[in-house]
Write a protein that holds these residues in place. Structure first.
Motif, PDB file in Angstrom:
ATOM      1  N   PHE A   1      49.141  41.026  38.572  1.00  0.00           N
ATOM      2  CA  PHE A   1      47.810  42.101  38.301  1.00  0.00           C
ATOM      3  C   PHE A   1      47.219  40.884  38.664  1.00  0.00           C
ATOM      4  CE2 PHE A   1      44.400  44.308  36.386  1.00  0.00           C
ATOM      5  CZ  PHE A   1      44.797  45.654  36.672  1.00  0.00           C
ATOM      6  N   LYS A   2      47.144  39.826  37.712  1.00  0.00           N
ATOM      7  CA  LYS A   2      46.183  38.309  38.260  1.00  0.00           C
ATOM      8  C   LYS A   2      45.559  37.597  39.687  1.00  0.00           C
ATOM      9  CE  LYS A   2      43.580  35.785  36.322  1.00  0.00           C
ATOM     10  NZ  LYS A   2      42.622  35.569  37.165  1.00  0.00           N
ATOM     11  N   ALA A   3      46.401  38.075  40.887  1.00  0.00           N
ATOM     12  CA  ALA A   3      46.560  38.435  41.950  1.00  0.00           C
ATOM     13  C   ALA A   3      45.568  39.510  42.644  1.00  0.00           C
ATOM     14  CB  ALA A   3      48.098  38.421  42.353  1.00  0.00           C
ATOM     15  N   PHE A   4      45.941  41.016  41.537  1.00  0.00           N
ATOM     16  CA  PHE A   4      44.904  41.745  42.710  1.00  0.00           C
ATOM     17  C   PHE A   4      43.621  41.117  41.931  1.00  0.00           C
ATOM     18  CE2 PHE A   4      42.686  45.325  40.470  1.00  0.00           C
ATOM     19  CZ  PHE A   4      42.138  46.160  41.624  1.00  0.00           C
ATOM     20  N   LEU A   5      43.508  40.861  40.501  1.00  0.00           N
ATOM     21  CA  LEU A   5      41.715  40.493  39.920  1.00  0.00           C
ATOM     22  C   LEU A   5      41.104  39.723  40.606  1.00  0.00           C
ATOM     23  CD1 LEU A   5      43.115  40.801  35.911  1.00  0.00           C
ATOM     24  CD2 LEU A   5      42.383  42.587  37.638  1.00  0.00           C
ATOM     25  N   ASP A   6      42.100  38.673  41.376  1.00  0.00           N
ATOM     26  CA  ASP A   6      41.631  37.350  42.164  1.00  0.00           C
ATOM     27  C   ASP A   6      40.983  37.956  43.652  1.00  0.00           C
ATOM     28  OD1 ASP A   6      42.130  35.551  39.873  1.00  0.00           O
ATOM     29  OD2 ASP A   6      43.771  34.614  40.766  1.00  0.00           O
ATOM     30  N   ALA A   7      41.965  39.172  44.101  1.00  0.00           N
ATOM     31  CA  ALA A   7      41.724  39.691  45.274  1.00  0.00           C
ATOM     32  C   ALA A   7      39.820  40.047  45.234  1.00  0.00           C
ATOM     33  CB  ALA A   7      42.852  40.126  46.302  1.00  0.00           C
TER      34      ALA A   7
END
Ligand SMILES: Cc1cc2nc3c(=O)[nH]c(=O)nc-3n(C[C@H](O)[C@H](O)[C@H](O)COP(=O)(O)O)c2cc1C
Length: 194
Positions: free
Chosen positions: A70-76
């Protein structure tokens, strides 16, 4: 018509059940169109997420914060942040974890700060705490910032989160859909009489 995107991660299925409850709640509002996006597919859903009037963020609490996928999505989303593309969209959040407390608040704080970076308008849960003893109670975990759910480590997604936590998630979904409809209405251009 207002559109609500629910973006969530779930590795073992429990947060997925919670996300489905948020979807049900949002879809019960008369004018809502709801889209459920797993972070496994977010790269194919940018257009729909960008077009939504409200985005609800949902993740299990892992190590006192959002899970890594989910953090990868936020960072993206940083490119969207740079353009403030999501400014003034309605935002809300939910999380589920193995501990009754489990530091879920830290996850909701991370999600709400993320929404603030994007200039979004955060909608909290809006429920007084229920009774923890009654598993069916709304907001039995006593959260204000967003919806919380509890899935003990030995419970499968068929039995956890329990009915009160799922009703709470549904409540949040409907509240977001209602808030988005009001917000979009209020933002309608003001007609000036000639
Ligand atoms: C890497 C990892 C870290 C976790 N960290 C926490 C935590 O900080 N607090 C907590 O209460 N539960 C923690 N858990 C338990 C999960 O939150 C719990 O199993 C949750 O129901 C998983 O959601 P899911 O089924 O949607 O993947 C952790 C689980 C994993 C795999």
């Amino acid at each position: 018509m207002t559109t609500i995107a629910i973006v969530f991660h779930s590795r073992f299925g429990h947060t997925g059940v919670q996300a489905e409850a948020v979807r049900r709640g949002a879809a019960s509002a008369p004018t809502a169109e709801v889209l459920l996006v797993s972070v496994d597919d977010y790269e194919h859903a940018w257009e729909a997420i960008d077009a939504a009037d409200a985005i609800v963020f949902g993740t299990p609490t892992y190590m006192a914060g959002p899970s890594a996928p989910f953090k990868a999505f936020l960072d993206a989303t940083s490119g969207r942040w740079a353009q403030q593309l999501w400014k003034d969209k309605i935002a809300a959040g939910f999380t589920n974890s193995g501990g009754v407390n489990g530091d879920k608040l830290a996850t909701l704080q991370a999600l709400s700060l993320f929404a603030m970076q994007h200039g979004m308008v955060w909608v909290g849960l809006g429920l007084l705490p229920g009774s923890f003893e009654s598993v069916g109670d709304l907001n039995r975990l006593g959260s204000f910032l967003g919806a919380m759910a509890h899935s003990p480590a030995d419970a499968t997604p068929e039995i956890a989160p329990g009915s009160g936590d799922l009703a709470t998630a549904e409540y949040l979904g409907r509240r977001v859909a209602t808030a988005a409809a009001r917000w979009m209405d209020a933002r309608a251009p003001i007609e000036v009489a000639s």
